[in-house]
Write a protein that holds these residues in place. Sequence first.
Motif, PDB file in Angstrom:
ATOM      1  N   PRO A   1       0.835  -1.216   0.000  1.00  0.00           N
ATOM      2  CA  PRO A   1       0.000   0.000   0.000  1.00  0.00           C
ATOM      3  C   PRO A   1       0.865   1.260   0.000  1.00  0.00           C
ATOM      4  O   PRO A   1       1.770   1.400   0.823  1.00  0.00           O
ATOM      5  N   PHE A   2       0.560   2.149  -0.926  1.00  0.00           N
ATOM      6  CA  PHE A   2       1.331   3.392  -1.032  1.00  0.00           C
ATOM      7  C   PHE A   2       0.362   4.588  -0.995  1.00  0.00           C
ATOM      8  O   PHE A   2       0.658   5.662  -1.484  1.00  0.00           O
ATOM      9  N   CYS A   3      -0.831   4.339  -0.407  1.00  0.00           N
ATOM     10  CA  CYS A   3      -1.853   5.393  -0.293  1.00  0.00           C
ATOM     11  C   CYS A   3      -1.693   5.971   1.106  1.00  0.00           C
ATOM     12  O   CYS A   3      -1.529   5.218   2.069  1.00  0.00           O
ATOM     13  N   LYS A   4      -1.723   7.309   1.232  1.00  0.00           N
ATOM     14  CA  LYS A   4      -1.262   7.887   2.502  1.00  0.00           C
ATOM     15  C   LYS A   4      -2.133   9.015   3.043  1.00  0.00           C
ATOM     16  O   LYS A   4      -1.633   9.881   3.748  1.00  0.00           O
ATOM     17  N   ASP A   5      -3.431   9.006   2.750  1.00  0.00           N
ATOM     18  CA  ASP A   5      -4.271  10.109   3.241  1.00  0.00           C
ATOM     19  C   ASP A   5      -4.817   9.838   4.634  1.00  0.00           C
ATOM     20  O   ASP A   5      -5.067   8.686   5.009  1.00  0.00           O
ATOM     21  N   ILE A   6      -5.021  10.944   5.366  1.00  0.00           N
ATOM     22  CA  ILE A   6      -5.701  10.871   6.661  1.00  0.00           C
ATOM     23  C   ILE A   6      -6.797  11.941   6.606  1.00  0.00           C
ATOM     24  O   ILE A   6      -6.504  13.108   6.346  1.00  0.00           O
ATOM     25  N   VAL A   7      -8.058  11.541   6.803  1.00  0.00           N
ATOM     26  CA  VAL A   7      -9.160  12.486   6.639  1.00  0.00           C
ATOM     27  C   VAL A   7     -10.146  12.369   7.798  1.00  0.00           C
ATOM     28  O   VAL A   7     -10.504  11.253   8.197  1.00  0.00           O
ATOM     29  N   LYS A   8     -10.588  13.532   8.305  1.00  0.00           N
ATOM     30  CA  LYS A   8     -11.658  13.500   9.311  1.00  0.00           C
ATOM     31  C   LYS A   8     -12.986  13.411   8.555  1.00  0.00           C
ATOM     32  O   LYS A   8     -13.291  14.269   7.731  1.00  0.00           O
ATOM     33  N   LYS A   9     -13.767  12.359   8.808  1.00  0.00           N
ATOM     34  CA  LYS A   9     -14.979  12.135   8.025  1.00  0.00           C
ATOM     35  C   LYS A   9     -16.230  12.648   8.721  1.00  0.00           C
ATOM     36  O   LYS A   9     -17.202  12.986   8.077  1.00  0.00           O
ATOM     37  N   LYS A  10     -16.213  12.620  10.062  1.00  0.00           N
ATOM     38  CA  LYS A  10     -17.450  12.928  10.778  1.00  0.00           C
ATOM     39  C   LYS A  10     -17.124  13.320  12.216  1.00  0.00           C
ATOM     40  O   LYS A  10     -16.136  12.853  12.774  1.00  0.00           O
ATOM     41  N   THR A  11     -17.967  14.169  12.808  1.00  0.00           N
ATOM     42  CA  THR A  11     -17.820  14.507  14.221  1.00  0.00           C
ATOM     43  C   THR A  11     -19.132  14.193  14.916  1.00  0.00           C
ATOM     44  O   THR A  11     -20.186  14.562  14.414  1.00  0.00           O
ATOM     45  N   THR A  12     -19.069  13.479  16.026  1.00  0.00           N
ATOM     46  CA  THR A  12     -20.297  13.240  16.804  1.00  0.00           C
ATOM     47  C   THR A  12     -20.129  13.972  18.142  1.00  0.00           C
ATOM     48  O   THR A  12     -19.137  14.666  18.346  1.00  0.00           O
ATOM     49  N   SER A  13     -21.074  13.757  19.066  1.00  0.00           N
ATOM     50  CA  SER A  13     -21.007  14.521  20.313  1.00  0.00           C
ATOM     51  C   SER A  13     -19.731  14.203  21.105  1.00  0.00           C
ATOM     52  O   SER A  13     -19.187  15.064  21.770  1.00  0.00           O
ATOM     53  N   ASN A  14     -19.241  12.955  21.014  1.00  0.00           N
ATOM     54  CA  ASN A  14     -18.030  12.654  21.795  1.00  0.00           C
ATOM     55  C   ASN A  14     -16.888  12.032  21.011  1.00  0.00           C
ATOM     56  O   ASN A  14     -15.893  11.619  21.583  1.00  0.00           O
ATOM     57  N   SER A  15     -17.044  11.928  19.682  1.00  0.00           N
ATOM     58  CA  SER A  15     -15.950  11.290  18.931  1.00  0.00           C
ATOM     59  C   SER A  15     -15.764  11.878  17.532  1.00  0.00           C
ATOM     60  O   SER A  15     -16.631  12.606  17.021  1.00  0.00           O
ATOM     61  N   TYR A  16     -14.617  11.521  16.961  1.00  0.00           N
ATOM     62  CA  TYR A  16     -14.337  11.861  15.559  1.00  0.00           C
ATOM     63  C   TYR A  16     -14.178  10.557  14.800  1.00  0.00           C
ATOM     64  O   TYR A  16     -13.574   9.609  15.313  1.00  0.00           O
ATOM     65  N   LEU A  17     -14.706  10.532  13.577  1.00  0.00           N
ATOM     66  CA  LEU A  17     -14.468   9.376  12.719  1.00  0.00           C
ATOM     67  C   LEU A  17     -13.334   9.762  11.766  1.00  0.00           C
ATOM     68  O   LEU A  17     -13.479  10.688  10.962  1.00  0.00           O
ATOM     69  N   ILE A  18     -12.210   9.064  11.897  1.00  0.00           N
ATOM     70  CA  ILE A  18     -11.026   9.397  11.101  1.00  0.00           C
ATOM     71  C   ILE A  18     -10.715   8.237  10.159  1.00  0.00           C
ATOM     72  O   ILE A  18     -10.620   7.086  10.601  1.00  0.00           O
ATOM     73  N   LYS A  19     -10.552   8.566   8.881  1.00  0.00           N
ATOM     74  CA  LYS A  19     -10.171   7.530   7.905  1.00  0.00           C
ATOM     75  C   LYS A  19      -8.679   7.661   7.614  1.00  0.00           C
ATOM     76  O   LYS A  19      -8.203   8.739   7.246  1.00  0.00           O
ATOM     77  N   ALA A  20      -7.939   6.565   7.809  1.00  0.00           N
ATOM     78  CA  ALA A  20      -6.511   6.588   7.473  1.00  0.00           C
ATOM     79  C   ALA A  20      -6.243   5.506   6.435  1.00  0.00           C
ATOM     80  O   ALA A  20      -6.703   4.359   6.579  1.00  0.00           O
ATOM     81  N   ASP A  21      -5.504   5.869   5.397  1.00  0.00           N
ATOM     82  CA  ASP A  21      -5.175   4.895   4.352  1.00  0.00           C
ATOM     83  C   ASP A  21      -4.178   3.855   4.863  1.00  0.00           C
ATOM     84  O   ASP A  21      -3.355   4.145   5.745  1.00  0.00           O
ATOM     85  N   ALA A  22      -4.234   2.692   4.234  1.00  0.00           N
ATOM     86  CA  ALA A  22      -3.400   1.566   4.677  1.00  0.00           C
ATOM     87  C   ALA A  22      -1.910   1.867   4.644  1.00  0.00           C
ATOM     88  O   ALA A  22      -1.136   1.337   5.441  1.00  0.00           O
ATOM     89  N   GLY A  23      -1.484   2.755   3.737  1.00  0.00           N
ATOM     90  CA  GLY A  23      -0.052   2.992   3.567  1.00  0.00           C
ATOM     91  C   GLY A  23       0.534   4.035   4.517  1.00  0.00           C
ATOM     92  O   GLY A  23       1.734   4.301   4.468  1.00  0.00           O
ATOM     93  N   VAL A  24      -0.311   4.602   5.384  1.00  0.00           N
ATOM     94  CA  VAL A  24       0.202   5.596   6.335  1.00  0.00           C
ATOM     95  C   VAL A  24       1.064   4.890   7.375  1.00  0.00           C
ATOM     96  O   VAL A  24       0.675   3.839   7.903  1.00  0.00           O
TER      97      VAL A  24
END
Length: 337
Positions: free
Chosen positions: A70-93
């Motif tokens: 894996p050579f994909c390297k993005d990290i993105v915040k996808k969603k915010t809830t009242s007590n958490s963040y949903l973070i997507k990280a690519d396999a190559g990070v």
Amino acid sequence: MRRIIKKFNLKKFNTFGIEVIADYFFAFTDIIDLKSFLKNDLYNHLDKQVLGGGSNILLTKDFKGVIIHPFCKDIVKKKTTSNSYLIKADAGVNWDSFVEKCVENNWYGLENLSGIPGKVGAAPIQNIGAYGVELKDFIEKIETINLETHELEIFYHDQCNFGYRDSIFKQSLKGKHVITAVYFSLLKEPNLVTSYKAVEEELNKIGPATAQNLRKAILNIRESKLPKPIDFPNAGSFFKNPIISLSEFKKIKSKNPEIPHYIESDKKVKIPAAWLIEQCGFKGYKNGKVAVHDKQALVIINTGGAKAKDILNLADKICSKVKKTFGIQLEKEINLI
Ligand code: EPU
């Protein structure tokens, strides 16, 4: 880097530094890239093996097929809830760069997993864990490409069969999917885990109990005990900590009252394999091109030019002695390819 390479030496792609040759090496940058590679007639009949940071594997022979990296390297915040963040990280990070970024952004939970080598995509496969924290508690879902159908699939937390250093990707789905991204549910407020005495002590030396300081404490502890692969090629813990029955434990404890242990349930007890190995006299033991680390007996080191068989011979020697002395069968934590 070139994306498809023939006759590729994997020395730099495994932290044990073993030299083996793969027929082909392919680094993908995103899902579309991976899918088109898998559909390509030149390659789709070949055996496939995913290799991220190569920090938990022992390469035993040349690989007749294609290594997928894996050579994909993005990290993105996808969603915010009242007590958490949903973070997507690519396999190559890189795993530790990800933890660093989380700490910098006040996305809490992963601090104790600082400093673990490897890539994000490999972390859920063995449900990495350290200093009282396990990755599974922060995983929302995992995105994969199925190697047979070439389709994208999503595995929610409950479908992953997580266990101690274990998941469905090590069991029934072994070798069947490429993990392309991991979705983490991270906390908005810190919930620092300082239950390990060494962690608490190191944190007290550093300063106030913040996520930044906890990360520093963990990095310090790891540095003092665990050899850096760049200096002493290794793959972290070579064995799992064995889980034995309470009755077996009582028998061993009667002869070894000081035995360290963690109660798993009313019938099961986990014993640090490092302690068993040290008791058998292997801490710092050297055997040709391999050695047992002198500060953490669970780690086997390639001292220069070792082949997988040198490492496996030492591992077998350790296993037999531990079995003979304590009646406990050690199980490998690393994967053999
Ligand atoms: N110990 C010894 N001799 C040694 C080292 C440790 O007797 O040479 C005993 C001590 O009693 C110590 C106990 O073992 O208190 C536990 O040692 P440590 O805290 O170093 O952890 P571990 O159980 O040996 C596990 C993980 C590590 C993780 C640490 C920290 C496994 C297989 N290993 O090791 O993970 O960093 O806990 O929480 O569960 C890895 O998986 O590659 C890895 C390094």
